[in-house]
Design a protein around this motif. Structure first.
Motif, PDB file in Angstrom:
ATOM      1  N   TYR A  40       0.821  -1.217   0.000  1.00 59.66           N
ATOM      2  CA  TYR A  40       0.000   0.000   0.000  1.00 59.66           C
ATOM      3  C   TYR A  40       0.855   1.267   0.000  1.00 59.66           C
ATOM      4  O   TYR A  40       0.331   2.380   0.061  1.00 59.66           O
ATOM      5  N   SER A 125      -3.321 -15.334   4.033  1.00 60.07           N
ATOM      6  CA  SER A 125      -4.278 -14.618   3.191  1.00 60.07           C
ATOM      7  C   SER A 125      -5.477 -15.453   2.762  1.00 60.07           C
ATOM      8  O   SER A 125      -5.775 -15.621   1.583  1.00 60.07           O
ATOM      9  N   ALA A 128      -8.073 -13.251   0.665  1.00 56.14           N
ATOM     10  CA  ALA A 128      -7.784 -13.073  -0.758  1.00 56.14           C
ATOM     11  C   ALA A 128      -8.062 -14.357  -1.519  1.00 56.14           C
ATOM     12  O   ALA A 128      -8.616 -14.336  -2.627  1.00 56.14           O
ATOM     13  N   ARG A 153      -7.947  -6.654  -8.493  1.00 60.13           N
ATOM     14  CA  ARG A 153      -8.448  -5.320  -8.110  1.00 60.13           C
ATOM     15  C   ARG A 153      -9.842  -5.420  -7.493  1.00 60.13           C
ATOM     16  O   ARG A 153     -10.158  -4.722  -6.517  1.00 60.13           O
ATOM     17  N   GLN A 156      -9.436  -6.713  -3.991  1.00 60.17           N
ATOM     18  CA  GLN A 156      -8.932  -5.664  -3.111  1.00 60.17           C
ATOM     19  C   GLN A 156     -10.041  -4.686  -2.737  1.00 60.17           C
ATOM     20  O   GLN A 156     -10.167  -4.275  -1.577  1.00 60.17           O
ATOM     21  N   GLN A 157     -10.868  -4.319  -3.702  1.00 61.30           N
ATOM     22  CA  GLN A 157     -11.964  -3.399  -3.422  1.00 61.30           C
ATOM     23  C   GLN A 157     -12.954  -4.002  -2.438  1.00 61.30           C
ATOM     24  O   GLN A 157     -13.551  -3.290  -1.615  1.00 61.30           O
ATOM     25  N   GLU A 159     -12.147  -5.947   0.069  1.00 62.70           N
ATOM     26  CA  GLU A 159     -11.540  -5.724   1.385  1.00 62.70           C
ATOM     27  C   GLU A 159     -11.815  -4.306   1.868  1.00 62.70           C
ATOM     28  O   GLU A 159     -12.156  -4.078   3.032  1.00 62.70           O
ATOM     29  N   HIS A 160     -11.646  -3.333   0.983  1.00 62.81           N
ATOM     30  CA  HIS A 160     -11.837  -1.939   1.355  1.00 62.81           C
ATOM     31  C   HIS A 160     -13.292  -1.651   1.723  1.00 62.81           C
ATOM     32  O   HIS A 160     -13.572  -1.042   2.768  1.00 62.81           O
ATOM     33  N   CYS A 167      -6.220  -2.502   2.637  1.00 57.17           N
ATOM     34  CA  CYS A 167      -5.061  -3.306   2.250  1.00 57.17           C
ATOM     35  C   CYS A 167      -4.519  -2.883   0.894  1.00 57.17           C
ATOM     36  O   CYS A 167      -5.177  -2.199   0.108  1.00 57.17           O
ATOM     37  N   ILE A 169      -2.519  -4.604  -2.661  1.00 54.55           N
ATOM     38  CA  ILE A 169      -3.034  -5.583  -3.624  1.00 54.55           C
ATOM     39  C   ILE A 169      -2.143  -6.814  -3.766  1.00 54.55           C
ATOM     40  O   ILE A 169      -2.418  -7.697  -4.585  1.00 54.55           O
ATOM     41  N   GLN A 172      -3.965 -10.376  -3.265  1.00 55.04           N
ATOM     42  CA  GLN A 172      -4.898 -10.693  -4.343  1.00 55.04           C
ATOM     43  C   GLN A 172      -4.165 -11.033  -5.641  1.00 55.04           C
ATOM     44  O   GLN A 172      -4.552 -11.957  -6.367  1.00 55.04           O
ATOM     45  N   CYS A 188       3.856  -2.921  -6.994  1.00 54.35           N
ATOM     46  CA  CYS A 188       2.493  -2.564  -6.579  1.00 54.35           C
ATOM     47  C   CYS A 188       2.054  -1.195  -7.070  1.00 54.35           C
ATOM     48  O   CYS A 188       0.905  -0.811  -6.850  1.00 54.35           O
TER      49      CYS A 188
END
Length: 359
Positions: A40, A125, A128, A153, A156-157, A159-160, A167, A169, A172, A188
């Motif tokens: 990140y 993880s 993921a 992606r 990851q979204q 998770e957010h 987090c 990426i 994932q 990243c």
């Protein structure tokens, strides 16, 4: 994915839903060799997939709702695939609904059965792995191609938006695009990556500390905010663009200064570790792992006393033939070990219930 895992998922689906599934998808967990808490920060990371992972048996059906069974928990869920609602409490349901929401209401109603062999909270993880396995099921069900990066992606979204974890990426991407026996050198910032083969005379193991990893009291998100504050104080977009000289010149306050020192040093260690792999220099790679663990413990403050003790014990067993460090976000979880096959067998014998070979 092994035939045994496919057969198990199909059998469990048939037992629960009384019909055959249309397919089974799978995604592995991952172990990060080096490059912790830098994804990140737009940094470089070096994860690799593990054999364990998550299988999803699926079928399209005529009901209005999607029906989900988490076979390993004995729990169920039901939701409208056109508009998945965020659960009131974070759980495995958050990830199922969250990844479904990434399809923007274009998923058909489905029956899903989830099973796997990744221990939750081990730092490998599992979230993921779950999201990527579900995403692959949705791709198969709709017939619409989604490349690995796009799928990562979307995970990851999830998770957010649904799990509340800001987090990066890495996890994932490793689950979506990693190759067995290889580490993934992942940038990243632009998501460019290449596969780096692990030498045949190296062994990679994961040893579970027995301390269930948790993102304690929002500490993961706090670390991200501290990194962002350090970057802002330096006048840059992310710590990827900082150097140790920049940190010395700016004289940042703590804890931002220590967080930044870890990130800048860790990104450099990823480059050094990649070179060590390609040169087959196990002793150098072990030294890099040890330095990474010390930085996570002292600069980033995400280790745990039990994990530290395990790393020290493993390092004594390894000697100069490799190294060990905590892996994952921290606050518990697992230790990654890279060593010779002979040392690996000794560790597997000593930690028979807690260790598993990755490569």
């Amino acid at each position: 994915m092994s035939d045994a895992r496919v057969a198990k998922a199909r059998e469990l689906f048939r037992e629960h839903f009384g019909r055959d599934c249309d397919g089974v998808s799978f995604a592995p967990g991952r172990v990060n060799l080096i490059g912790e808490h830098v994804d990140y920060n737009d940094g470089l990371v070096l994860p690799m997939p593990v054999a364990a992972g998550t299988a999803v048996a699926w079928a399209v059906h005529d009901d209005a709702d999607t029906q989900v069974t988490a076979a390993d928990f004995g729990e169920e869920d039901r939701f409208d695939p056109a508009k998945p609602a965020k659960p009131s409490n974070e759980s495995w349901r958050s990830y199922v609904r969250g990844i479904a929401a990434q399809w923007g209401g274009d998923l058909p109603p489905m029956q899903l059965l989830i099973t796997g062999d990744l221990p939750r909270g081990s730092g490998l993880s599992s979230s993921a792995s779950l999201c990527i396995a579900l995403g692959r099921a949705f791709v198969d069900a709709t017939g619409d191609p989604v490349d690995a990066t796009t799928l990562a992606r979307r995970a990851q979204q999830t998770e957010h938006d649904f799990a509340g974890v800001a987090c990066g990426i890495m996890d994932q991407m490793a689950a979506a695009a990693g190759e067995p026996g290889h580490a993934m050198l992942l940038d990243c910032r632009d998501l460019g990556y290449r596969q780096v083969a692990i030498p045949k005379d190296w062994a990679v193991l994961v040893v579970d500390s027995g301390v269930t990893r948790g993102l304690v009291d929002g500490e993961y998100n706090a670390r991200r905010r501290q990194c962002e504050a350090a970057a802002a104080a330096l006048g840059i977009t992310s710590l990827r663009d900082a150097s140790m000289d920049d940190l010395t010149a700016q004289d940042l306050p703590d804890p931002e200064a220590r967080r930044a020192r870890h990130v800048v040093g860790e990104i450099a260690r990823v480059g050094e570790a990649t070179a060590a792999i390609e040169q087959g220099d196990l002793q150098a790679f072990g030294r890099i792992l040890s330095e990474g663990h010390a930085s996570l413990r002292d600069q980033f403050e995400v280790s745990h006393p039990t994990v530290d003790a395990l790393v020290e014990r493993l390092q004594k067993m390894i000697g100069t033939q490799g190294g060990a460090r905590m892996t994952g976000a921290g606050f518990g979880g697992s230790v990654v070990v890279v060593t010779s096959p002979d040392r690996a067998r000794e560790i597997e014998s000593e930690f028979s219930e807690a260790s598993s070979r990755v490569a």
